[in-house]
Design an enzyme around this catalytic site. Structure first.
Site, PDB file in Angstrom:
ATOM      1  N   PRO A  10      47.477  71.108  69.862  1.00  0.00           N
ATOM      2  CA  PRO A  10      47.403  72.031  68.733  1.00  0.00           C
ATOM      3  C   PRO A  10      48.659  72.066  67.875  1.00  0.00           C
ATOM      4  O   PRO A  10      49.780  72.080  68.388  1.00  0.00           O
ATOM      5  CB  PRO A  10      47.182  73.398  69.409  1.00  0.00           C
ATOM      6  CG  PRO A  10      47.651  73.217  70.807  1.00  0.00           C
ATOM      7  CD  PRO A  10      47.361  71.786  71.158  1.00  0.00           C
ATOM      8  N   ASN A  11      48.405  72.087  66.589  1.00  0.00           N
ATOM      9  CA  ASN A  11      49.416  72.232  65.534  1.00  0.00           C
ATOM     10  C   ASN A  11      50.260  70.986  65.300  1.00  0.00           C
ATOM     11  O   ASN A  11      51.038  70.941  64.348  1.00  0.00           O
ATOM     12  CB  ASN A  11      50.322  73.438  65.807  1.00  0.00           C
ATOM     13  CG  ASN A  11      49.544  74.731  65.783  1.00  0.00           C
ATOM     14  OD1 ASN A  11      48.826  74.986  64.823  1.00  0.00           O
ATOM     15  ND2 ASN A  11      49.644  75.536  66.831  1.00  0.00           N
ATOM     16  N   ARG A  18      56.773  71.576  58.374  1.00  0.00           N
ATOM     17  CA  ARG A  18      57.584  72.769  58.641  1.00  0.00           C
ATOM     18  C   ARG A  18      58.451  72.501  59.856  1.00  0.00           C
ATOM     19  O   ARG A  18      58.171  71.594  60.638  1.00  0.00           O
ATOM     20  CB  ARG A  18      56.672  73.968  58.970  1.00  0.00           C
ATOM     21  CG  ARG A  18      56.087  74.666  57.757  1.00  0.00           C
ATOM     22  CD  ARG A  18      55.188  75.814  58.203  1.00  0.00           C
ATOM     23  NE  ARG A  18      55.774  76.543  59.326  1.00  0.00           N
ATOM     24  CZ  ARG A  18      55.076  76.992  60.369  1.00  0.00           C
ATOM     25  NH1 ARG A  18      53.792  76.794  60.457  1.00  0.00           N
ATOM     26  NH2 ARG A  18      55.683  77.652  61.342  1.00  0.00           N
ATOM     27  N   TYR A  23      61.142  69.769  65.091  1.00  0.00           N
ATOM     28  CA  TYR A  23      60.159  68.720  65.389  1.00  0.00           C
ATOM     29  C   TYR A  23      60.365  67.432  64.608  1.00  0.00           C
ATOM     30  O   TYR A  23      59.616  66.475  64.801  1.00  0.00           O
ATOM     31  CB  TYR A  23      58.744  69.267  65.127  1.00  0.00           C
ATOM     32  CG  TYR A  23      58.400  70.458  65.992  1.00  0.00           C
ATOM     33  CD1 TYR A  23      58.404  70.345  67.379  1.00  0.00           C
ATOM     34  CD2 TYR A  23      58.089  71.698  65.440  1.00  0.00           C
ATOM     35  CE1 TYR A  23      58.104  71.427  68.190  1.00  0.00           C
ATOM     36  CE2 TYR A  23      57.777  72.785  66.245  1.00  0.00           C
ATOM     37  CZ  TYR A  23      57.791  72.645  67.613  1.00  0.00           C
ATOM     38  OH  TYR A  23      57.491  73.714  68.417  1.00  0.00           O
ATOM     39  N   ASN A  74      50.988  65.174  74.653  1.00  0.00           N
ATOM     40  CA  ASN A  74      51.712  66.339  74.158  1.00  0.00           C
ATOM     41  C   ASN A  74      50.669  67.439  73.964  1.00  0.00           C
ATOM     42  O   ASN A  74      49.946  67.456  72.963  1.00  0.00           O
ATOM     43  CB  ASN A  74      52.434  66.037  72.845  1.00  0.00           C
ATOM     44  CG  ASN A  74      53.305  67.219  72.401  1.00  0.00           C
ATOM     45  OD1 ASN A  74      53.152  68.340  72.901  1.00  0.00           O
ATOM     46  ND2 ASN A  74      54.212  66.963  71.470  1.00  0.00           N
ATOM     47  N   ALA A  77      51.301  73.975  72.706  1.00  0.00           N
ATOM     48  CA  ALA A  77      51.426  75.275  73.370  1.00  0.00           C
ATOM     49  C   ALA A  77      50.477  75.421  74.561  1.00  0.00           C
ATOM     50  O   ALA A  77      50.744  76.233  75.461  1.00  0.00           O
ATOM     51  CB  ALA A  77      51.177  76.390  72.360  1.00  0.00           C
ATOM     52  N   GLU A  98      53.502  63.876  80.541  1.00  0.00           N
ATOM     53  CA  GLU A  98      53.650  65.040  79.655  1.00  0.00           C
ATOM     54  C   GLU A  98      54.809  64.767  78.697  1.00  0.00           C
ATOM     55  O   GLU A  98      55.881  64.327  79.123  1.00  0.00           O
ATOM     56  CB  GLU A  98      53.952  66.282  80.511  1.00  0.00           C
ATOM     57  CG  GLU A  98      54.233  67.516  79.679  1.00  0.00           C
ATOM     58  CD  GLU A  98      54.572  68.741  80.532  1.00  0.00           C
ATOM     59  OE1 GLU A  98      54.246  68.768  81.732  1.00  0.00           O
ATOM     60  OE2 GLU A  98      55.202  69.664  79.971  1.00  0.00           O
ATOM     61  N   HIS A 100      57.070  66.205  75.176  1.00  0.00           N
ATOM     62  CA  HIS A 100      57.398  67.190  74.144  1.00  0.00           C
ATOM     63  C   HIS A 100      58.439  66.608  73.213  1.00  0.00           C
ATOM     64  O   HIS A 100      59.407  65.970  73.669  1.00  0.00           O
ATOM     65  CB  HIS A 100      57.919  68.488  74.757  1.00  0.00           C
ATOM     66  CG  HIS A 100      56.911  69.093  75.673  1.00  0.00           C
ATOM     67  ND1 HIS A 100      55.773  69.719  75.198  1.00  0.00           N
ATOM     68  CD2 HIS A 100      56.819  69.104  77.011  1.00  0.00           C
ATOM     69  CE1 HIS A 100      55.044  70.093  76.221  1.00  0.00           C
ATOM     70  NE2 HIS A 100      55.650  69.725  77.337  1.00  0.00           N
ATOM     71  N   ARG A 107      64.674  76.220  74.743  1.00  0.00           N
ATOM     72  CA  ARG A 107      64.017  77.139  73.798  1.00  0.00           C
ATOM     73  C   ARG A 107      63.594  78.435  74.514  1.00  0.00           C
ATOM     74  O   ARG A 107      64.167  78.782  75.530  1.00  0.00           O
ATOM     75  CB  ARG A 107      62.831  76.401  73.153  1.00  0.00           C
ATOM     76  CG  ARG A 107      63.286  75.135  72.396  1.00  0.00           C
ATOM     77  CD  ARG A 107      62.152  74.440  71.704  1.00  0.00           C
ATOM     78  NE  ARG A 107      61.559  75.285  70.670  1.00  0.00           N
ATOM     79  CZ  ARG A 107      60.372  75.049  70.109  1.00  0.00           C
ATOM     80  NH1 ARG A 107      59.668  73.979  70.482  1.00  0.00           N
ATOM     81  NH2 ARG A 107      59.894  75.853  69.197  1.00  0.00           N
TER      82      ARG A 107
END
Ligand code: CA2
Length: 147
Positions: A10-11, A18, A23, A74, A77, A98, A100, A107
């Site tokens: 997601p996203n 942004r 990112y 990835n 969330a 996995e 990221h 974070r």
């Protein structure tokens, strides 16, 4: 020729629009293109997919069984929340890495826990888009050891 699926959650379709300080400035299409070029240079057949919904990601993982040798995932969330994705990873019995873009451990504390890490082969985080190249190399090592 080994086949690898890069699956983004997601996203991640918003990459490059942004939060470039977290990112990076590349779009998802840029990141996928870089990964494709690198995969070709390493003799890998690469498939890329992205979806914002948890169920569709489960379906992508199921479809990878029988068609892919490994998955670079990835989960966005959902990494921190999804028992469904964890069960899907366990169920497909394929190596899953996995990934990221950001260093999730530097974070917010809610990003420190991964629901899926215990059922993944390994985790790569904090190297931005270069992480996908690192993950391709890591997956090739896993597949060689498995053969
Ligand atoms: O660092 C990563 O790759 C993450 O998986 C990204 C997820 C985040 O929830 C994870 O904790 C870590 C968020 C992806 C959102 O991507 C955006 C990109 C540009 C603009 C807005 C969101």
């Amino acid at each position: 020729m080994p086949s690898i699926l890069i699956l983004n959650g997601p996203n991640l379709n918003l990459l490059g629009t942004r939060e470039p300080e977290i990112y990076g400035a590349q779009t998802l299409a840029d990141v996928e293109e870089d990964a494709r070029i690198y995969a070709t240079s390493r003799g890998v057949t690469l498939t890329c997919a992205q979806d914002n919904s948890e169920g569709a990601l489960v379906s992508h993982l199921h479809a990878a069984r029988g068609s892919q040798d490994g998955v670079i995932f990835n989960a966005g969330a959902y990494t921190h929340t999804s028992i469904a994705l964890r069960d899907a990873i366990s169920g497909i019995a394929l190596p899953v890495i996995e990934l990221h873009l950001s260093n999730v451990h530097a974070r917010e504390s809610f990003r420190h826990h991964s629901m899926i890490a215990p059922v993944c082969t390994g985790v790569i985080a904090g190297f931005g888009a270069a992480g996908y190249r690192l993950a391709i190399d890591a997956m090739l090592g896993v597949l060689e050891r498995q053969a």
